[in-house]
Each structure stands twice: as structure tokens, then as C-alpha cells.
Enzyme design. Sequence first.
Site, mmCIF file in Angstrom:
data_model
loop_
_atom_site.group_PDB
_atom_site.id
_atom_site.type_symbol
_atom_site.label_atom_id
_atom_site.label_comp_id
_atom_site.label_asym_id
_atom_site.label_seq_id
_atom_site.Cartn_x
_atom_site.Cartn_y
_atom_site.Cartn_z
ATOM 1 N N TYR A 40 85.879 36.449 50.729
ATOM 2 C CA TYR A 40 85.727 36.624 49.291
ATOM 3 C C TYR A 40 84.980 37.911 48.968
ATOM 4 O O TYR A 40 83.937 38.210 49.546
ATOM 5 C CB TYR A 40 84.967 35.442 48.693
ATOM 6 C CG TYR A 40 85.776 34.168 48.608
ATOM 7 C CD1 TYR A 40 86.935 34.101 47.835
ATOM 8 C CD2 TYR A 40 85.373 33.031 49.308
ATOM 9 C CE1 TYR A 40 87.672 32.934 47.763
ATOM 10 C CE2 TYR A 40 86.103 31.850 49.234
ATOM 11 C CZ TYR A 40 87.258 31.809 48.457
ATOM 12 O OH TYR A 40 87.990 30.653 48.385
ATOM 13 N N MET B 197 82.695 27.893 51.839
ATOM 14 C CA MET B 197 82.267 26.501 51.818
ATOM 15 C C MET B 197 82.549 25.808 53.145
ATOM 16 O O MET B 197 81.721 25.036 53.637
ATOM 17 C CB MET B 197 82.950 25.738 50.678
ATOM 18 C CG MET B 197 82.549 24.265 50.618
ATOM 19 S SD MET B 197 83.337 23.382 49.261
ATOM 20 C CE MET B 197 82.462 24.082 47.846
ATOM 21 N N LYS C 98 61.553 11.516 61.047
ATOM 22 C CA LYS C 98 62.002 11.622 59.663
ATOM 23 C C LYS C 98 63.205 12.552 59.567
ATOM 24 O O LYS C 98 63.558 13.245 60.522
ATOM 25 C CB LYS C 98 60.862 12.122 58.775
ATOM 26 C CG LYS C 98 60.372 13.526 59.105
ATOM 27 C CD LYS C 98 59.193 13.902 58.225
ATOM 28 C CE LYS C 98 58.703 15.311 58.539
ATOM 29 N NZ LYS C 98 57.574 15.704 57.658
ATOM 30 N N ARG D 74 48.846 18.133 48.300
ATOM 31 C CA ARG D 74 50.250 17.754 48.217
ATOM 32 C C ARG D 74 50.396 16.239 48.239
ATOM 33 O O ARG D 74 51.144 15.664 47.471
ATOM 34 C CB ARG D 74 51.016 18.382 49.393
ATOM 35 C CG ARG D 74 52.500 18.115 49.401
ATOM 36 C CD ARG D 74 53.150 18.531 50.710
ATOM 37 N NE ARG D 74 52.751 17.690 51.831
ATOM 38 C CZ ARG D 74 53.253 17.795 53.051
ATOM 39 N NH1 ARG D 74 54.141 18.730 53.337
ATOM 40 N NH2 ARG D 74 52.847 16.984 54.009
#
Length: 370
Positions: free
Chosen positions: A265, A313, A41, A137
Site C-alpha cells: 500500500y 492486516m 498472566k 498505580r
Amino acid sequence: MTSTVRTGLVPPTLRTLPEAIGANLAIARARTSARILAVVKADGYGHGAVPVARAAVAAGADWLGTTDLAEALALRAAGLTVPILTWLNPSGADAEAAAAGGIDVAVGSVGELAALVSRSTPAGVRIHLHVDTGMAREGCPAAEWDALITAAAGAQRHGQAQVVGLMGHLPLADEADPAANAPAVARLRQARTAVRAAGLGVPLTHLAATSGTLTDPSTHFGMVRFGAGLVGIDPSGTTELHGASRLTAPVVHSAAVEAGTPVGYGGTYVTTTATYLSVLPLGYADGIPREISPEACVAIHGRRHRIVGRVSMDQIVVDTGAAPVPPGTTATVFGPRDGITPTIQDWARWAGTIPHTIVTGIGARVRTSA
């Protein structure tokens, strides 16, 4: 700058992806006599579902497992022929497609079963009854087991379904304590007795995932589900497995700076001495955790170098000390354990998370190499 040059998620130099997966499966095989279902998965835990599945099957995995039918059908389209189980489908999953593809589907409620068999072929879809063994769950709550088993027996009599499996989950397996697993084992045995009493025989029963596979034979039943362990993650922390990938990036900028230079930053980090800084072209958009401890580092030329300043980023800055690092030099963000290279376990510790989030969080801009 294109994704084909900004970063790379590649098999480790000392061990290829198939070799690492084969070695990890061999460790699992030594711990159990049950069948092994290789869970692929989340795109093979970030390593590519098809290559991980192929490597697992080549190494002797008996089954494959996915979250949903679409993932399973993609494995069939890639030519994989072993049994496949999928266990997290939306209501109304395409039973005809599952039956045609030879894909087993788990059902955890009467409603899920009714929606599935309403679209079933005359041959019937193969199902695993999914019962709640302590997670709250997914899976059928104990109070509704009788209704689900009765409905499944009816569907089998009418040729709408074949009950071939019974499954649950271990909520406390990562504690590596058989006593903690005992309640879930007892619940699954109780469910298996009820299934047998309903005339459904003794379906293939499975409860353990990677931690249970490695630490507690009482949880193994007829099959174990080995997923994170394929790529070198042992959530129980009891077994050293083999890392299956290496994340690298090229240095794209290097500069000398003076003591007292703010970095990134907000200037949250300030250099204390004259040093060289190098920029790597990946950041939180590529899966590098934004919140990391001051220990976080990468390896360049066989030495660890700290990441300084905030993760941007698409950039991180590395302090390389007195030596300049030319652009184009390869930095290794994580890889197999060798005493120098940071591992995914290191990154999980630095980010206050688990290794699973590190490998599954790698972004789409990262190029994957075979």
C-alpha cells in the site's frame, strides 16, 4: 485460509517450551533463596497459561500468579494444585470461589477488602495486603495503610479472612540498580513492621518481579514473582535467558519483480534491483507491529531477509533477493537466539517497544502447537 495453516507459534526446535522455562527458572533459582511465584498472566505472556504454568511447576516453581480470579480458576480446572495468587480483581470478587479453589486474593484498599469479605465463607478467604511502594498505580497508598491493616486484622478476628501475604511493586527495577530499589524496599519493610504490630504475624512478603529477581537480592524478601523471565524476557537487560517460542509462517506467494517496482500500500518501498518477493500470511491483525524499522526481517533457509513495504492486516512482503522461494517454505519470524533467527528482542527494537508487547500481541489466528 484457515488459522490452522496461516501461522504457527511453536516451541523452538533446539529447546522445547518446558525446557526453556526450566532453564530460565534455574537461572532465577541460582539468584535467590526465596520462594518463586511463576506469573502466567496475559495467557502465559502469549505462550499459553496452562502449558507455561505446568512447565514452571514441573521445574520447581512454588506458586503461580495471575491477574484475576478467572485466570486462577482456569489453572485449578487444569489440575494445577500449587498455591495461586491473584492481584487485580474487580471490586466484589467471588470470595467463596477463591476460598473453595484455594486461591489467594490481594487487596489494596479498605473498600476492596470490605467487598471481598462481605461474600466470604465461614473459613475466610486468604488475602495478601497490597501496598503502594512507589508506583501510584495499584496498592494501598501509605496514608491509608493503617486503615487497611486495621480492617484486615478485624476481618481475621471475625473469621472472614486470613492475612497470609504482603506485597508491593518495584517501580525502577529495570534499571538494575539496588540504589534505585532502596526506597521501595524501605516502604515494604515499614509496611511489614506495621502488619506485625497489628498482631498479624509476619506474612509472606514479596516485592520483586523478574528484574529484581535477577539483579537485587535485597528486594527478594520471602518470595519473588518471576513472569516475563519464564519465556525469556529480562527487562533489566542484564541476563541472557532462553527464548521459549518460535513464530513461523509459510510462504504463500513468490514472484520475480523488476527494479523500480513499488511494494505494498502506498508504494512506500520501491525495489532498487530485480529481485524476488515472497508473501507471508500474517500482519498486524496477527501481532506483527505495523510500524517497524527498515531493519526488520525474517529468517528463511538460514538467512535473514528484509521485510519491505507496509505491514498489511494479514500479509507482509519479504525481499528474498536473487533466489526464488517456493510457496510452502517456512519462514521464521522470531525464535531463540542463534545468530541468524530474529529474536523477540530484535522485534521490540525494530518496533520501538518492549519484548512483552511482541509476545502478548500475537493474534488469535495464530495456531499454537504443543
